[in-house]
Design an enzyme around this catalytic site. Structure first.
Site, short mmCIF file in Angstrom:
data_model
loop_
_atom_site.label_atom_id
_atom_site.label_comp_id
_atom_site.label_asym_id
_atom_site.label_seq_id
_atom_site.Cartn_x
_atom_site.Cartn_y
_atom_site.Cartn_z
N SER A 1 0.23 6.22 3.51
CA SER A 1 0.81 7.22 4.41
C SER A 1 2.01 7.92 3.78
CB SER A 1 1.28 6.55 5.70
OG SER A 1 0.19 5.98 6.39
N GLU B 1 -10.60 -2.95 5.24
CA GLU B 1 -9.46 -3.11 6.13
C GLU B 1 -9.90 -3.09 7.60
OE1 GLU B 1 -6.50 -0.06 5.71
OE2 GLU B 1 -4.99 -1.23 6.77
N GLN C 1 0.82 -1.20 0.00
CA GLN C 1 0.00 0.00 0.00
C GLN C 1 0.86 1.26 0.00
OE1 GLN C 1 0.89 -1.53 2.65
NE2 GLN C 1 0.45 -0.48 4.57
N GLU D 1 -7.65 5.82 18.20
CA GLU D 1 -8.19 7.14 18.56
C GLU D 1 -9.12 7.65 17.44
OE1 GLU D 1 -5.04 6.17 19.08
OE2 GLU D 1 -5.28 6.08 21.26
#
Lengths: 309, 380
Positions: B128, B245, B125, B363
């Site tokens: 990021s 995912e 992937q 979070e």
């Protein structure tokens, strides 16, 4: 094909119950009971319905924090006294702590050795954690006959099934109680403003409520699938119900804790309604087996301890 | 509600179990997050493919056996029960393929999916970037139109690409409209990592394996045929992947059930029996495993009935990632002083700690639960 969903009929039964129960808040228990009789809930098991059919309705009775012994009558007496039309109290854990003794026309009182039928119980009343769920204690000498008399003639399987039914119905009520407490809290933190913003926009508040919601949503399928296991009387039903009651109790306790905290001082008063759901959660967590008791039973079932069950 | 398996499901399970029993390597393969281990795992992946077990739920034309979602769950349960090797192709199967099925042209599907299923192409992937993690939409890698060549020129740095140093291809998002706001102006590209201008730099994970890579791209040419979905519509294409995912496609209950069974074995073998606290935690982990399995039953039931899974996927992700950490923490406790030795449980523990971080940190997941499921006000 495997399918974990409820049927349309079961969901409609739930919706019908919710619709009736929403108008019963603060009503006299006698009127509440009359409405439940109209719904057919107290006698459900002898009119062709099963635990899976009624589990969502019992959740609704928890959601409404109804002050009546519906689990005891519908599920416990439904197995031990099928067809008996009376309103029942029931306690099978050996503690003798009978909820709603004032309403009970008869009581099923038991311990590990058996269960006794008590007509018109009139126990000494005790201060109750939940004021809307009065308690009395049936002392051994109040059971009929010398030395408690003869126990009710039911086979061990039926008695085990009745015990499971009490735990299952209570687990369902805990889901409903926690669901309502969480809804009330979400509504509050969306409205309540401090520092110029709703307190519900703070991550410290959001994450507590997200964790509470997570615990509740993960307990829910355990309760529903335990109702299936109980209805079909599968060999694992005991394990399923123990898991359901343990997790529903813990999830509800977590929701209660987060709800109180996120309400701030507003939750810490009987001037505001939250306390009714909190105290019921705390009472029902302790009834029909605490999480610790159910975990101990599971440990034995899973072959992790030497004990038998 | 009917929680019994059909005879077809039971047959499927028996067939999967028999094949796995006969074929799972007797000795564990070296870690798939090392170069040598990756190669060994690819051989395993190809055996899986040849026997029709690499992508059981896919169409037969692409190498699958058109298994139902229930049968996919059964396969996963049997796979982990058998102690079969980790799936080094999983990011292609679980992250890329759902977007190719949903947004790819027939030509793209025919070209990409069979090679992916057969582990001929391996995919990492490219989400990021050094400056864009949880806030993925702030990414700055860009793609500039090259009309003459019929494609795009990609420039920028991607990071945390799983097994990127060993993979042949990457999928990811690049900014194609610098003037559009955040989520708009991004396009989903498929990149051949052997293209001129690509430099891949592997680096170590917490456990020391070279499981991560930086991908440096300098005007890398990507032809139009390797744009997945609409230009400037890449966010939506990627989100099809992200829902997968976070949801059940990445972490099936069978994985945790198998870990719990191994943990219970470890506990039963412990001299002197279990202490009260450890026993309680072991039962608690069992409850978590069961709760996840039952929750997944509900998700699968709704999926089969045609309902798509939305923000509820965040509940699954929170639950399994926390469960995995708890299972391994308890294992370390049961190992006692032996937990000082690098081994499968300590490795598993370190890997479990990545669960609450990847695929959207927990979070972020709690924000999603609070905002989209509970309706609390947005705070970002």
């Amino acid at each position: 094909m495997k399918d974990a969903r409820f049927t349309r009929d079961q969901l409609e039964l739930r919706d019908g119950a919710r619709d009736v129960l929403k108008d019963l808040d603060g009503q006299d228990p006698a009127l509440v009971w009359a409405r439940l009789v109209d719904l057919g809930l107290p006698s459900a098991l002898v009119t062709g319905l099963n635990e899976l059919d009624v589990v969502l309705c019992l959740e609704e009775t928890g959601r409404a924090a109804l002050p009546v012994p519906i689990v005891e009558t519908c599920l416990v007496a439904g197995h031990l006294r099928p067809g008996d039309p009376r309103r029942f109290g029931a306690v099978l854990d050996g503690s003798g702590l009978l909820p709603w003794p004032d309403q009970a026309e008869a009581a099923l009182v038991g311990d590990a050795t058996g269960v006794w039928l008590l007509e018109n119980p009139a126990p000494e009343s005790l201060p109750a954690v939940d004021p809307q769920r009065p308690l009395g204690r049936i002392a051994p000498d109040q059971l009929p006959g010398p030395d408690g008399g003869e126990p009710l003639a039911v086979d061990a399987q039926t008695l085990a099934r009745a015990r499971r039914a009490g735990a299952l119905g209570t687990a369902a009520q805990l889901l409903g109680l926690a669901g309502y407490a969480l809804d009330l809290t979400v509504g509050y933190v969306r409205e309540r403003r401090q520092f110029g913003v709703p307190v519900g926009s703070f991550q410290a508040v959001k994450h507590q409520l997200a964790d509470a919601h997570l615990a509740l949503e993960m307990a829910r399928p355990l309760v529903y699938q335990a109702a299936w296991a109980q209805t079909h009387d599968v060999p694992a039903a005991g394990r399923e119900v123990a898991a359901a009651k343990a997790r529903a109790s813990e999830a509800a306790a977590l929701v209660a804790r987060a709800s109180l905290q996120c309400h701030g001082a507003m939750g810490y008063t009987r001037e505001y309604p939250l306390h009714r759901w909190l105290t019921r959660i705390w009472a029902l967590r302790a009834a029909w087996g605490t999480p610790t008791e159910h975990r101990a039973a599971l440990a034995a079932e899973l072959g992790l301890t030497g004990g038998t069950r | 509600m009917d929680l019994t398996w059909t005879p077809q499901d039971e047959e499927f399970r028996a067939e999967a179990r028999a094949w796995l029993t006969a074929n799972v390597p007797g000795r564990p393969l070296p870690s798939g997050d090392t170069r040598a281990g990756f190669t060994a795992h690819l051989e395993w992946e190809r055996r899986l493919f040849e026997a029709g077990w690499s992508v059981v739920s896919w169409p037969r034309a692409y190498g699958g056996r058109e298994a139902t979602p229930w049968q996919w769950l059964i396969f996963e349960e049997e796979y982990y029960r058998a102690g079969a090797p980790q799936r080094v192709t999983q990011n292609g199967i679980f992250l890329l393929a759902p977007s190719v099925f949903a947004f790819g042209t027939p030509e793209q599907q025919d070209r990409i999916l069979p090679r992916l299923a057969a582990a001929q192409d391996t995919w990492c992937q490219g989400w990021s970037e050094p400056g864009a993690g949880s806030d993925l939409a702030s990414l700055t890698s860009r793609a500039v139109r090259d009309d003459a060549a019929g494609g795009w020129r990609l420039t920028g740095q991607k990071t945390w690409s799983t097994r990127g140093a060993f993979c042949t291809h990457a999928f990811g998002l690049f900014r194609t409209d610098p003037d559009a706001r955040r989520h708009q102006g991004l396009t989903y590209f498929l990149v051949d990592l052997s293209s001129p201008g690509v430099r891949v730099h592997g680096f170590s994970r917490l456990d020391g394996d070279e499981g991560f890579a930086d991908l440096f791209l300098d005007e890398v040419f990507v032809p139009d045929q390797d744009v997945l979905g609409p230009v400037n519509g890449g966010w939506r294409v990627a989100m099809a992947t992200a829902a997968g995912e976070r949801g059940l496609t990445l972490r099936s209950p069978g994985r945790f059930r198998a870990t719990w069974e191994r943990l219970a074995d470890l506990a039963r073998r412990r001299p002197g029996g279990l202490s009260g606290a450890a026993l309680d935690q072991l039962v608690d982990c069992w409850l978590d495993v069961e709760a996840y399995a039952r929750h997944t039953d509900e998700v699968v039931s709704r999926t089969v009935a045609g309902t798509t899974v939305g923000a509820e996927a965040s509940l699954s992700k929170l639950h399994w990632s926390q469960l995995d950490v708890r299972l391994h923490e308890l294992a370390l406790d049961l190992l006692g002083p032996e937990a000082q030795i690098d081994g499968p449980w300590t490795r598993g523990f370190e890997f479990s700690l990545s669960g609450p971080i990847y695929a959207g940190t927990n979070e972020i997941q709690r924000d999603i639960v609070a905002e989209r499921l509970l309706g609390l006000p947005r705070s970002r």
